[in-house]
Design a protein around this motif. Structure first.
Motif, mmCIF file in Angstrom:
data_model
loop_
_atom_site.group_PDB
_atom_site.id
_atom_site.type_symbol
_atom_site.label_atom_id
_atom_site.label_comp_id
_atom_site.label_asym_id
_atom_site.label_seq_id
_atom_site.Cartn_x
_atom_site.Cartn_y
_atom_site.Cartn_z
ATOM 1 N N GLY A 61 0.794 -1.224 0.000
ATOM 2 C CA GLY A 61 0.000 0.000 0.000
ATOM 3 C C GLY A 61 0.821 1.266 0.000
ATOM 4 N N MET A 62 2.155 1.157 -0.008
ATOM 5 C CA MET A 62 2.984 2.356 0.020
ATOM 6 C C MET A 62 2.770 3.218 -1.224
ATOM 7 N N HIS A 63 2.315 2.635 -2.335
ATOM 8 C CA HIS A 63 2.047 3.443 -3.531
ATOM 9 C C HIS A 63 0.984 4.501 -3.242
ATOM 10 N N PHE A 306 -4.491 1.863 -7.843
ATOM 11 C CA PHE A 306 -5.485 2.919 -7.685
ATOM 12 C C PHE A 306 -5.448 3.522 -6.291
ATOM 13 N N GLU A 307 -6.076 4.671 -6.186
ATOM 14 C CA GLU A 307 -6.355 5.291 -4.897
ATOM 15 C C GLU A 307 -7.616 6.133 -5.049
ATOM 16 N N ASN A 324 -6.158 6.385 -11.140
ATOM 17 C CA ASN A 324 -5.345 5.261 -11.589
ATOM 18 C C ASN A 324 -3.892 5.737 -11.631
ATOM 19 N N PHE A 325 -3.085 5.319 -10.647
ATOM 20 C CA PHE A 325 -1.690 5.746 -10.612
ATOM 21 C C PHE A 325 -0.935 5.283 -11.846
ATOM 22 N N SER A 326 -1.243 4.089 -12.330
ATOM 23 C CA SER A 326 -0.501 3.515 -13.448
ATOM 24 C C SER A 326 -0.806 4.235 -14.755
ATOM 25 N N ARG A 327 -2.056 4.683 -14.901
ATOM 26 C CA ARG A 327 -2.469 5.412 -16.114
ATOM 27 C C ARG A 327 -3.382 6.557 -15.699
ATOM 28 N N PRO A 328 -2.813 7.625 -15.147
ATOM 29 C CA PRO A 328 -3.623 8.704 -14.564
ATOM 30 C C PRO A 328 -4.502 9.441 -15.567
ATOM 31 N N GLU A 329 -4.202 9.307 -16.849
ATOM 32 C CA GLU A 329 -5.022 9.987 -17.867
ATOM 33 C C GLU A 329 -6.336 9.249 -18.118
ATOM 34 N N ILE A 381 -18.468 0.359 -2.416
ATOM 35 C CA ILE A 381 -18.006 0.865 -3.707
ATOM 36 C C ILE A 381 -16.652 0.243 -4.010
ATOM 37 N N ALA A 382 -16.540 -0.324 -5.207
ATOM 38 C CA ALA A 382 -15.334 -1.049 -5.595
ATOM 39 C C ALA A 382 -14.842 -0.571 -6.953
ATOM 40 N N ILE A 383 -13.574 -0.837 -7.221
ATOM 41 C CA ILE A 383 -13.011 -0.586 -8.547
ATOM 42 C C ILE A 383 -13.262 -1.827 -9.393
ATOM 43 N N ALA A 384 -13.837 -1.657 -10.541
ATOM 44 C CA ALA A 384 -14.183 -2.793 -11.396
ATOM 45 C C ALA A 384 -12.927 -3.554 -11.819
ATOM 46 N N ASN A 385 -13.014 -4.866 -11.803
ATOM 47 C CA ASN A 385 -11.948 -5.754 -12.281
ATOM 48 C C ASN A 385 -10.627 -5.546 -11.551
ATOM 49 N N SER A 386 -10.700 -5.260 -10.267
ATOM 50 C CA SER A 386 -9.487 -5.038 -9.489
ATOM 51 C C SER A 386 -9.739 -5.418 -8.037
ATOM 52 N N PRO A 387 -8.707 -5.948 -7.353
ATOM 53 C CA PRO A 387 -8.847 -6.198 -5.917
ATOM 54 C C PRO A 387 -8.687 -4.930 -5.096
#
Length: 403
Positions: A61-63, A306-307, A324-329, A381-387
């Motif tokens: 979770g440090m990200h 994500f966050e 989305n940290f990996s793809r913020p756009e 509330i959850a992020i779709a297709n993600s843990p």
């Protein structure tokens, strides 16, 4: 290294020795050791962005804390062996570091004073109960769901997992993931005074530990299975490289090591490093290079990170923000669920300049999702297709966040 690496360092699992791998490849004082100070994580974050490798005794979770995507790696150990090792480490005063001001828990202090026996330490899991599940799930309250989250992180977010019992195998695979070239180490922070042979542990204490740490053992065996699949897939190119790594490592282990009973977190002896490098230079590393080239051509694509936060539920609408940290756009797909049933969905993308002002990589992170009429209580509330989950994400009842 094309990405930032964060080493999740479970105590007494060989992590100090793993850090010497980074020392050998990158040089003195390049590993960003994450230790909280008066300025928070700011200096650690800045160093990690510069050197691109760091870690510490921190769970997954440090990200989210540093607001940047990471590629995690970690090392595990047989849970009972780890627990026993921690006992003798505490008994030694953490290799004498306690006298020099290193922090110590109440239980560790009592062990050092001879008040707590090994049986008591193990039976009560005083070095942490289901520690691996805690660290790899990032959750403090542990249950079957925590195990499932930790297992998901192993597969989707942790680039390389190793076993303390197979250090050379781990570092060879870690070299491939990290883009580094030398899968070698020198032993560090071995516990002074560890008894030889079997520890005097009662069957009752052993049974209670195995029962109380069942989740950790499930995760440990799951990790072993994933490693076995990866090694088997690589075949001879891996086994040939590993054979050479072990030959060279055996030569390194013959050197007089000044760090064997101390940590190299704050640097190491450059003269000793030169001796290690001299051993390595005597060998043709072609089999190792062949494996690294092969493995890097087959690196798995890790899941996005994500966050976000659920701000409120009001007038039939749930609202907040997600990044989305990996793809913020890109917009983040979101789902409102009751149990496993999706009752509503939506996307981020609304203006949220306050989120960008707080250092997150998007100014359009907001979301507002209308809820269906007569929605049942207990939705989350959850992020779709993600843990991954959002802070304050559930459970919501009658407009109030309950859990």
């Amino acid at each position: 290294m094309p990405f930032l690496i964060f080493f999740i360092h479970p105590p007494k699992s060989g992590g100090s020795t793993v850090i010497t791998f980074f020392d050998l490849n990158l040089g003195k004082d390049r590993f960003a050791n994450f230790v909280w100070d008066r300025e928070g994580w700011g200096s650690c974050r800045a160093k990690l962005l510069e050197t691109r490798v760091g870690g510490g005794h921190h769970p997954y979770g440090m990200h989210r804390t540093i607001k940047h995507p990471l590629r995690y790696c970690t090392i595990l150990r047989d849970p009972l062996a780890r627990q026993i090792s921690h006992y003798w480490y505490a008994a030694s005063g953490k290799n004498g570091e306690v006298k020099r001001g290193v922090s110590v828990s109440t239980a560790e202090a009592l062990v050092q004073q001879g008040v707590i026996s090994l049986d008591e330490w193990v039976a009560e899991s005083l070095a942490g109960k289901n520690l691996f599940v805690h660290m790899l799930s990032g959750q403090s309250v542990l249950n079957e769901n925590s195990l499932a989250v930790a297992q998901s992180h192993l597969r989707q977010h942790i680039g390389t997992t190793g076993l303390c019992e197979n250090m050379s195998e781990f570092l060879l695979r870690l070299a491939a993931m990290s883009g580094l070239k030398l899968p070698f180490y020198f032993e560090a922070n071995r516990t002074i005074g560890t008894p030889k042979g079997e520890s005097p542990l009662s069957d009752a204490a052993r049974r209670k530990f195995l029962e109380d740490n069942r989740l950790d053992y499930e995760l440990f065996h799951d990790a072993k299975g994933l490693i076995e699949i990866e090694v088997n897939d690589a075949g001879a190119v891996f086994s040939n490289a590993l054979e050479l790594v072990k030959v060279i490592q055996k030569e390194i282990n013959q050197l007089e090591n000044p760090h064997i009973y101390s940590s190299t977190v704050f640097g190491f002896d450059p003269a000793f490093l030169a001796k290690v490098e001299g051993v390595i230079r005597r060998f043709d590393l072609a089999p190792i290079d062949a494996y690294l080239e092969f493995a890097r051509s087959r690196q798995p694509v890790l899941a996005d990170m994500f966050e976000g936060f659920v701000d409120r539920v009001q007038d039939g609408v749930v609202s907040g923000w997600a990044v989305n940290f990996s793809r913020p756009e890109e917009q983040v797909p979101l789902e409102v669920r009751v149990g496993n049933e999706v009752i509503a969905s939506g996307w981020s993308g609304e203006p949220r300049p306050d989120v960008a002002g707080a250092g997150y990589p998007s100014a359009h992170a907001g979301f507002s999702i209308p809820l269906p009429p007569h929605v049942r209580d207990g939705f989350h509330i959850a992020i779709a297709n993600s843990p991954e989950s959002l802070h304050n994400a559930g459970i919501w009842r009658q407009g109030w966040h309950c859990a």
